[in-house]
Design an enzyme around this catalytic site. Structure first.
Site, PDB file in Angstrom:
ATOM      1  N   PHE A   1      -7.610  -6.659   2.221  1.00 39.87           N
ATOM      2  CA  PHE A   1      -6.894  -5.652   1.454  1.00 39.87           C
ATOM      3  C   PHE A   1      -6.276  -4.609   2.383  1.00 39.87           C
ATOM      4  CE2 PHE A   1      -7.356  -2.189  -2.061  1.00 39.87           C
ATOM      5  CZ  PHE A   1      -5.983  -2.159  -2.212  1.00 39.87           C
TER       6      PHE A   1
ATOM      7  N   HIS B   1       3.324   4.106  -3.482  1.00 39.72           N
ATOM      8  CA  HIS B   1       2.939   4.732  -2.216  1.00 39.72           C
ATOM      9  C   HIS B   1       4.129   4.758  -1.271  1.00 39.72           C
ATOM     10  CE1 HIS B   1      -1.452   4.763  -2.983  1.00 39.72           C
ATOM     11  NE2 HIS B   1      -1.143   3.721  -3.739  1.00 39.72           N
TER      12      HIS B   1
ATOM     13  N   PHE C   1      -3.047   4.486   4.946  1.00 47.20           N
ATOM     14  CA  PHE C   1      -3.712   3.184   4.995  1.00 47.20           C
ATOM     15  C   PHE C   1      -2.779   2.139   5.575  1.00 47.20           C
ATOM     16  CE2 PHE C   1      -1.656   3.320   0.871  1.00 47.20           C
ATOM     17  CZ  PHE C   1      -1.274   2.017   0.567  1.00 47.20           C
TER      18      PHE C   1
ATOM     19  N   LEU D   1       0.974  -2.487  -5.655  1.00 44.29           N
ATOM     20  CA  LEU D   1       1.124  -1.091  -5.250  1.00 44.29           C
ATOM     21  C   LEU D   1       2.579  -0.701  -5.006  1.00 44.29           C
ATOM     22  CD1 LEU D   1      -1.836  -0.764  -2.707  1.00 44.29           C
ATOM     23  CD2 LEU D   1      -1.818  -0.329  -5.167  1.00 44.29           C
TER      24      LEU D   1
ATOM     25  N   ASN E   1      -2.800   8.410  -1.704  1.00 44.77           N
ATOM     26  CA  ASN E   1      -2.545   9.516  -2.614  1.00 44.77           C
ATOM     27  C   ASN E   1      -3.528   9.507  -3.769  1.00 44.77           C
ATOM     28  OD1 ASN E   1      -1.531   7.845  -4.806  1.00 44.77           O
ATOM     29  ND2 ASN E   1       0.378   7.644  -3.656  1.00 44.77           N
TER      30      ASN E   1
ATOM     31  N   ARG F   1     -12.779   4.057   4.817  1.00 49.80           N
ATOM     32  CA  ARG F   1     -12.786   3.079   3.722  1.00 49.80           C
ATOM     33  C   ARG F   1     -12.034   1.835   4.164  1.00 49.80           C
ATOM     34  NH1 ARG F   1      -9.099   2.979  -1.060  1.00 49.80           N
ATOM     35  NH2 ARG F   1     -10.100   1.796  -2.716  1.00 49.80           N
TER      36      ARG F   1
ATOM     37  N   GLN G   1      -8.306   2.413   5.528  1.00 54.05           N
ATOM     38  CA  GLN G   1      -7.827   3.761   5.186  1.00 54.05           C
ATOM     39  C   GLN G   1      -8.488   4.804   6.064  1.00 54.05           C
ATOM     40  OE1 GLN G   1      -8.109   4.653   1.010  1.00 54.05           O
ATOM     41  NE2 GLN G   1      -7.796   6.847   1.273  1.00 54.05           N
TER      42      GLN G   1
END
Length: 247
Positions: free
Chosen positions: A134, A199, A186, A195, A175, A129, A137
């Site tokens: 951004f 994380h 990631f 975020l 997660n 992904r 991952q």
């Protein structure tokens, strides 16, 4: 039904776009200590990708007010990924581990990197992904699509440190909610302030940020999977003989 581990938890507003700075992570990664936010949201239905954030200007990694000798962001170990794109060698990414701040998370990541015979390994896994401006991952050695993977401690283990900002070039655990860390991780390509506190940040890119940027820019298909597979073809880990005190 498998739960997809998200490299981010959607729903919060992303920062507005601004001009990019240098892509050399050895000089522009800035990780600062911040208060942890409240309880994490559950990962789930994907919303539209966040707008592009601004890359940080050149500066050093530091924890404000922390003496260098006690710096939790000292690099204690290093991990190197060999990357292929579409089956062809693309280069390497070297990651510095924050073993003082997140020892259990680092131990898990390094152990999977080394992958003893018969044990899970990141070698042969893909970045399943990627989202432009951004993050990228990977780490799902079980299913390869974000629904699998597990830790050396069991299916999942608890959050260890939620006190660092997710700025450009940091390595963090993916997660699906609180205390659900497994093997997926990631790497951010822009600051992802929404975020923070959600994380575990346990490392940063030391070399190869330009490769991470190119992976994030790759054409994608369904579920943000690269059209040309991006694979980890090799992985090695070693202790840093002289831990870097990042001040």
């Amino acid at each position: 039904k498998p739960v997809t581990q998200e490299g981010c938890l959607y729903g919060a507003a992303a920062p507005a776009s601004s001009s990019d700075a240098s892509s050399d992570a050895s000089s522009d990664v800035a990780v600062a200590a911040v208060p942890a936010s409240g309880q994490k949201q559950q990962g789930g239905k994907k919303a539209a990708p966040p707008a592009a954030g601004s890359k940080t200007s050149k500066g050093s990694v530091k924890v404000a007010g922390t003496p260098a000798a006690l710096d939790p962001l000292a690099v204690t170990q290093k991990v190197e990924f060999n990357i292929t794109i579409g089956g062809k060698p693309a280069g390497t990414v070297t990651l510095g581990m924050f073993g003082n701040a997140a020892p259990k998370t680092v131990q898990n990541f390094v152990a999977i990197c080394k992958g003893a015979k018969g044990s899970p390994s990141y070698v042969g896994t893909k970045f399943h992904r990627v989202i432009k401006d951004f993050m990228v991952q990977g780490g799902d050695f079980e299913n390869g699509d974000g629904t699998g993977g597990y830790s050396i401690y069991g299916k999942a283990f608890a959050d260890e440190n939620l006190n660092f900002e997710l700025s450009r070039g940091v390595l963090a655990m993916a997660n699906s909610g609180p205390d659900s860390n497994g093997s997926q991780f990631f790497i951010t390509v822009v600051p992802t302030d929404w975020l923070n506190g959600k994380h575990v940040v346990f490392g940063r890119v030391l070399r190869g940020m330009e490769l991470v940027d190119s992976i994030s820019d790759a054409p994608v298909g369904q579920s943000d999977a690269p059209l040309s597979p991006v694979m980890v073809s090799g992985c090695r880990a070693w202790k840093d003989a002289a831990p870097s005190k990042l001040t």
